[in-house]
Enzyme design. Structure first.
Site, PDB file in Angstrom:
ATOM      1  N   GLY B 100      -9.969   2.115   0.608  1.00  0.00           N
ATOM      2  CA  GLY B 100      -9.471   1.994   1.974  1.00  0.00           C
ATOM      3  C   GLY B 100      -9.454   3.327   2.660  1.00  0.00           C
ATOM      4  N   GLY B 101      -8.804   3.351   3.787  1.00  0.00           N
ATOM      5  CA  GLY B 101      -8.771   4.569   4.584  1.00  0.00           C
ATOM      6  C   GLY B 101      -8.049   5.702   3.889  1.00  0.00           C
ATOM      7  N   MET B 102      -7.137   5.362   3.008  1.00  0.00           N
ATOM      8  CA  MET B 102      -6.360   6.426   2.406  1.00  0.00           C
ATOM      9  C   MET B 102      -6.778   6.735   0.993  1.00  0.00           C
ATOM     10  SD  MET B 102      -2.528   6.149   3.766  1.00  0.00           S
ATOM     11  CE  MET B 102      -2.309   4.393   3.697  1.00  0.00           C
ATOM     12  N   GLY B 103      -7.391   5.784   0.329  1.00  0.00           N
ATOM     13  CA  GLY B 103      -7.738   6.085  -1.043  1.00  0.00           C
ATOM     14  C   GLY B 103      -8.434   4.942  -1.747  1.00  0.00           C
ATOM     15  N   VAL B 105      -8.257   2.133  -4.980  1.00  0.00           N
ATOM     16  CA  VAL B 105      -7.358   1.443  -5.895  1.00  0.00           C
ATOM     17  C   VAL B 105      -8.127   1.074  -7.162  1.00  0.00           C
ATOM     18  CG1 VAL B 105      -5.762  -0.455  -6.171  1.00  0.00           C
ATOM     19  CG2 VAL B 105      -6.172   0.485  -3.893  1.00  0.00           C
ATOM     20  N   ASP B 231       4.270   0.290   8.099  1.00  0.00           N
ATOM     21  CA  ASP B 231       2.842  -0.009   8.186  1.00  0.00           C
ATOM     22  C   ASP B 231       2.571  -1.440   7.735  1.00  0.00           C
ATOM     23  OD1 ASP B 231       0.214   0.496   8.734  1.00  0.00           O
ATOM     24  OD2 ASP B 231      -0.193   1.565   6.869  1.00  0.00           O
TER      25      ASP B 231
END
Lengths: 230, 949
Positions: B100-103, B105, B231
């Protein structure tokens, strides 16, 4: 073989610090560069290339489609373009129409476009090819890269929102400018080129490029003022 | 600046502006934070262009300077792409589950315990220990949440500068993907492969409601532990194979805040679910409720509530609030009405219109699932309309249709009430047979009353929006006449014509209602209130007689009802203000003291003691308040003419008139035009008001109105002590503006207070202090005029502040030669702005003499400033202005101010003509000026020696 050479380039580091370019008259510097390329062989190419590498990297960063981030590293592009430069430097030296940097930038840009083509298939009509702000769609126009460039780094959602607004305004402003104005601003501020380099890239006289830049700033300001409704 | 030597070698063939811009840009990049003003001062011939263009350069460079972090992110992504990770700490990676946008999984096995876990690896490298600490703190908070619908966090760690979360592995998928699949399967008849089970899981409305309820319960639990999610969006809600929903990434948004996190497209996408107030940085539990509301909306309709473009409008805040959400039932008629009502309430734009807690939302969803009546009520037409008006004051005030609609709605509810009431009475007279029937009648009657009550409240809100109560009303601004005389130019109530028309419509409704014979207790109060509103509106419209009458009726009604001391005190205060307007200062004081007497016994009571205290403070403030310009100051300057606010356009060219009274005396326009007389107790009253408010604000610092009034009291105290500083007042207002950036009134008063600087008597302060304050003031006022372009007094204040600033800058330019050019240019810029704004005022209020006079005054000043710079333009300006000013003389009433203005203008014209060497015309202009002086009372004439330089 060439790859090995590349490694040595990175380690040698630039022997002419960036600032020194301003100590000499620009024309003299260009001449000197060409001299050293002619006499110095592959090591001279490598040295000169690493001197300009930060600027080339900025160009690649700025112009690379956002969707390729993570898939293609700027380093990959630069490496490919370096191979190409080393291969073609002799024919460039036969009749240099522009400075080494402008030529190297040209090659790097072509390499980047090739990479876009192979990864994204430019020929195919794709919905994503349309200019989209948030998705960072691909287009060769400057405005899109500008916009997604500005979007690229967001430190918090709210900041992102605000920047998104600013980008939106900036993008609209840029969209309504003519392409040379737009390009001049991008070259000066995002690729951080000097006026002389901009002049060469765009095949303009130095005075014309300089005036062009100031006028582009004025127009941008005017358009931004209008969108802000002041 | 040694940079210059570096650039200037090859620069002869370049635009000089470009050369400077390049140097400036380089300094920006080197982090030197160059000052635009410094550049402008060093290069006076390019100063204007520099001020114009350099801020854009700053903006471009600033926006572009984040490349480094973006690159890091892309690189990290690429690294993980090419190099499969096999081990993170104790965890052996099994597979990548998503990105995703942050990392990224991963599914992993914790080797020491042999259990399967999920690891979220954040692609942001940071070695700053502060970020690390913050990240760990947030993670620990999340790890402390234990709820059946919250994904448990086992721990956090970092490796090679990358942070990671370890969570329970949920065998399922994010709702975002389920929505996407569902959407596709709706468009193509072919069922998509794979996730059929999930599809069927959200295929009916009950399931969606259940998911919503579970998430709301989870949120409520977390909120009670003091943790916001911040969020909530489909991607952060996982549905497992049993159909159970899990909330994930709790507090991650917080943890990632200001840690230089590079987030790309996806995060921007999730802004879609973020509550409006979150953008200004004040999220609370209701923000999570909002995000969940939008998530449920999307689950129901499979469509985003906002499309991207409208969302981006929303982000720009106050201006662009017109965007609404389409009703789900319009997209899918099968969606149950109650469920729709719940969703719409959850994602109401204003936090106070939403469910106040996630628990309330969960409860109402439960009500829906159990088939019980829900708490949320679909908004009535009137409420919707009211909200619309609240969001669109400008539009609403401009459209006659709006006013018509409003009255229509109000009147129809009122007629409806009358009818029901009559029918019920008849029925009642026929005697109700059974208890049940009796109760039914009563219930129906109550309902009718309630509906009317709601209408009245809604109308009340609309009214307040259009004609907000203003604590600090200026009724006039003093202006310099010729020879230093002070003119008090009284201004009309600042209502736009549209607002006035609307108010009259509202008034007629209140009027009708107020006259009805009411027997219901509930409505008696409403009727009394309506009378008070009638008074308020008449006051706004400037009809003080009718206003007084209505207030008196309201007072007698409230007295009948009894137990309404607070309300009565408020009316007494309003009445006092009306008396003040009518210059009946004795009556005004009497009213204020009545209010104080009414409030006194309430102060001890605990129930509404705070409100009574506040009203007491307000009364004291009103009692002690003076106008900004104290009459005592009018003649305080024996030498030369005072320069405020117009400033001395002609330097010391104009001597004081020979017959001028030397000491305090009646102001030129007679005693009736003066402000309330000074009373020795004023300072005492103010002191008491401040003490009360300071006590209130120390106990109850959240009430912004208390702080607001406090700031006004501070200001008034400073006003009454010439030479004292307004810093205390400004401090409070700055804090208020920070906390409530969307309340225009606070910002307005901040702007006004900042602009109240000494302009001639500096009392030991420096002229540059005044200039700085005025610049700050303009920052605030410009914000206001941009976001509220139709509010006359915002424009008025901005115009006057520009005028003041321009005048001071001009004076600086005259007194010192350094930067003279830049200062003149700056002065001209501000004077031009003042004229432009004042022009729009005078266009909007063509009947207002005051506005025209001010316009003439500002033009005079601008022309005078232009003289010598661009005398031709100056001449044209003053000649046009004189033409307009002559019309003012033909009007009825007090011509003195207009005469003063015209004399000044002719003198300016003469001066400009001198400059152009057109001596004869200059003499004509001077003669005009002198002739006009004979029309003035005490016609002071000018000494002849002054006729030529």
């Amino acid at each position: 073989m060439l790859v090995l050479e590349w490694v040595s380039v990175s380690q040698t580091g630039p022997d002419l610090p960036f600032k020194h370019r301003f100590a000499l008259s620009e024309t003299d510097a260009t001449q000197q560069e060409l001299e050293s390329l002619r006499s110095g062989g592959p090591q001279a190419v490598a040295d000169l290339y690493s001197k300009y590498r930060p600027q080339l990297e900025r160009m690649v960063d700025f112009r690379m489609d956002r969707r390729l981030l993570g898939r293609v590293d700027a380093g990959d592009i630069l490496q490919d373009s370096y191979i190409e430069i080393a291969r073609r430097v002799d024919s460039f030296l036969e009749d240099p129409a522009v400075s080494f940097f402008v030529w190297a930038r040209q090659i790097t840009w072509q390499t980047l476009m090739m990479s876009h083509r192979s990864h994204l298939g430019v020929q195919k009509r794709d919905a994503r090819q349309e200019v989209r702000l948030h998705g960072g769609g691909y287009s060769q126009g400057t405005s899109v890269s500008l916009a997604s460039r500005l979007m690229g780094d967001v430190t918090s959602p709210s900041q992102g929102a605000i920047r998104s607004e600013q980008t939106q305004q900036l993008r609209e402003a840029l969209d309504s400018m003519d392409s040379i104005d737009r390009e001049v601003l991008a070259l000066r501020h995002f690729e951080q080129l000097s006026n002389k380099e901009v002049a060469e890239v765009l095949s303009l006289g130095k005075t014309a490029a300089s005036n062009r830049y100031v006028r582009a700033l004025e127009r941008l300001k005017k358009i931004m003022d209008e969108t802000l409704g002041t | 600046m040694d940079n210059e030597t570096k650039t200037n070698i090859d620069d002869t063939d370049r635009n000089p502006m470009d050369v400077l811009a390049e140097q400036f840009t380089r300094e920006c990049r080197d982090g030197l934070q160059p000052s635009v003003e410094e550049y402008a001062e060093k290069n006076p011939e390019l100063a204007n262009k520099i001020r114009d263009l350099f801020p854009s350069i700053q903006a471009i460079e600033q926006l572009g300077s984040h490349a480094a972090s973006e690159k890091r992110f892309a690189k990290a992504n690429a690294v993980f792409d090419r190099n499969r990770i096999e081990q993170i700490g104790d965890y052996r990676i099994v597979r990548e589950m998503g990105r995703g946008g942050m990392g990224i999984v991963y599914e992993a096995i914790q080797q020491s315990l042999g259990r399967h876990v999920a690891i979220k690896l954040l692609l942001q490298t940071s070695t700053d220990p502060k970020h690390l600490q913050r990240f760990e703190r947030e993670a620990r908070t999340a790890a402390n949440l234990h709820h059946t619908n919250i994904v448990p966090v086992f721990g956090v760690g970092s490796q090679d500068g990358f942070h990671y979360y370890v969570m329970q592995l949920i065998d399922g998928m994010g709702l975002d993907r389920i929505i996407e699949d569902q959407r596709q399967s709706n468009t193509s008849p072919e069922p998509t492969k794979g996730f059929k089970t999930h599809l069927s899981l959200i295929s009916n409305h009950e399931t969606v409601a259940e998911i919503g309820r579970n998430v709301a319960e989870a949120l409520h639990y977390a909120h009670e532990q003091g943790t916001l999610h911040r969020d909530i969006k489909p991607a952060n809600l996982l549905l497992d194979n049993e159909g159970c929903v899990w909330v994930t990434d709790f507090g991650l948004a917080k943890a990632m805040e200001d840690s230089n996190v590079s987030r790309t497209g996806e995060v921007i996408g999730t802004l879609r679910f973020m509550a409006p107030e979150q953008f200004s940085g004040h999220p609370d539990p209701r923000s999570d409720v909002y995000s969940l509301g939008l998530t449920i909306y999307e689950l129901l309709t499979l469509k985003p509530a906002y499309d991207e473009s409208s969302r981006s409008h929303l982000l720009s805040g106050a201006n662009a609030a017109q965007v609404g959400i389409e009703l789900p039932s319009k997209l899918d008629t099968d969606i149950p009405r109650d469920l729709e009502t719940i969703v719409m309430k959850a994602c109401a734009r204003e936090p106070q219109d939403r469910y106040q807690t996630a628990g309330d939302l969960a409860e109402d969803l439960e009500n829906f699932l159990e088939g019980r009546p829900i708490r949320a009520r679909p908004p009535s037409a009137l409420e919707t309309f009211t909200k619309w008006c609240r969001r669109n004051p400008a539009i609403a005030s401009l459209s006659g249709i709006a006013a018509l609609l409003l009255t229509l709605v109000a009147v129809s509810t009122s007629i409806g009430y009358a009818r029901t009431n009559a029918a019920l009475k008849r029925e009642h007279e026929e005697r109700t047979r059974t208890e049940i029937e009796k109760r039914r009648v009563e219930v129906a009657k109550l309902q009718a009353e309630e509906t009317l009550g709601i209408s009245l409240q809604a109308l009340d809100r609309v009214y307040k929006r259009f004609a907000p109560e203003r604590l600090s009303q200026k009724s006039s601004i003093t202006m310099e006449g010729i020879d230093g005389q002070q003119l008090s130019v009284s201004s009309q109530p600042m209502l736009s014509r549209e607002t006035a028309a609307l108010l009259e419509d509202v008034l007629s409704f209140y009027d009708q209602f107020a006259q009805q014979d009411i027997d219901s207790d509930l409505l008696k109060k409403e009727a009394a209130k309506a009378n008070r509103r009638v008074g308020d509106i008449h006051r706004q419209l400037g009809d003080f007689e009718k206003s007084t009458t209505a207030y008196l009726v309201a007072i007698s009604m409230y007295t009948d009802i009894g137990d309404s001391e607070l309300e009565l005190a408020r009316i007494e205060n309003a009445l006092g203000e009306v008396h003040r307007k009518k210059k009946e200062h004795g009556k005004a004081r009497a009213s204020f003291f009545n209010a104080l007497d009414l409030l006194d016994p309430l102060l001890a009571k605990s129930a509404d003691a705070n409100e009574a205290k506040f009203e007491t403070a307000r009364t004291l403030y009103l009692l002690a308040k003076r106008r900004p310009h104290d009459p005592r100051q009018r003649f305080r300057k024996p030498q030369g003419r005072p320069e405020a606010p117009g400033g001395p356009p002609h330097g010391d060219r104009r001597p004081p008139p020979p017959h001028r009274p030397g000491g305090p005396g009646p102001p030129p326009n007679g005693p009736h035009n003066g402000p309330p007389p000074i009373h020795p107790d004023d300072a005492k009253h103010l002191g008491r008001a401040v003490a009360i408010l300071e006590e209130l604000t120390s106990n109850d610092s959240v009430h912004p109105e208390h702080q607001f009034l406090l700031s006004l009291c501070y200001r008034e105290q400073a006003n009454q002590k010439p030479g004292s500083d307004k810093q205390q007042s400004i401090d409070v207002l700055v804090k208020l503006c920070e906390q409530y950036p969307h309340v225009p009134e606070y910002r307005f008063e901040l702007g006004v207070t900042l602009a109240e600087v000494p302009v001639h008597d500096f009392h030991g302060t420096d002229i540059s202090d005044s200039i700085d304050r005025l610049r700050l003031s303009l920052q605030q006022l410009n914000l206001l005029t941009q976001s509220h372009p139709n509010i006359p007094r915002y424009i008025e204040s901005a115009a006057h502040t520009h005028h003041k600033l321009g005048t001071l800058l001009r004076r600086v330019a005259r007194e010192s030669s350094s930067n003279r050019k830049a200062n003149i240019a700056d002065a001209l810029r501000h004077l031009r702005m003042a004229v432009r704004l004042q022009k729009s005022q005078s266009v909007q209020f063509p009947e207002s003499v005051a506005e025209q006079i001010w316009l003439a005054r500002m033009r005079d000043n601008l022309a005078s400033c232009l003289c010598g710079e661009n005398s031709k333009e100056a001449l044209e300006l003053i000649e046009n202005s004189i033409k307009e000013s002559i019309h003012l003389l033909s009007g009825a009433g007090d011509n003195v101010p207009a005469t003063h203005i015209l004399i000044g203008q002719y003198e300016t014209q003469a001066e400009i003509l001198d400059d152009l060497n057109r001596d004869e015309e200059a003499d004509v202009a001077r003669r005009e000026a002198n002739d006009l002086r004979h029309f003035l009372p005490r016609h002071p004439s000018r000494p002849d020696s002054r006729r030529r330089r």
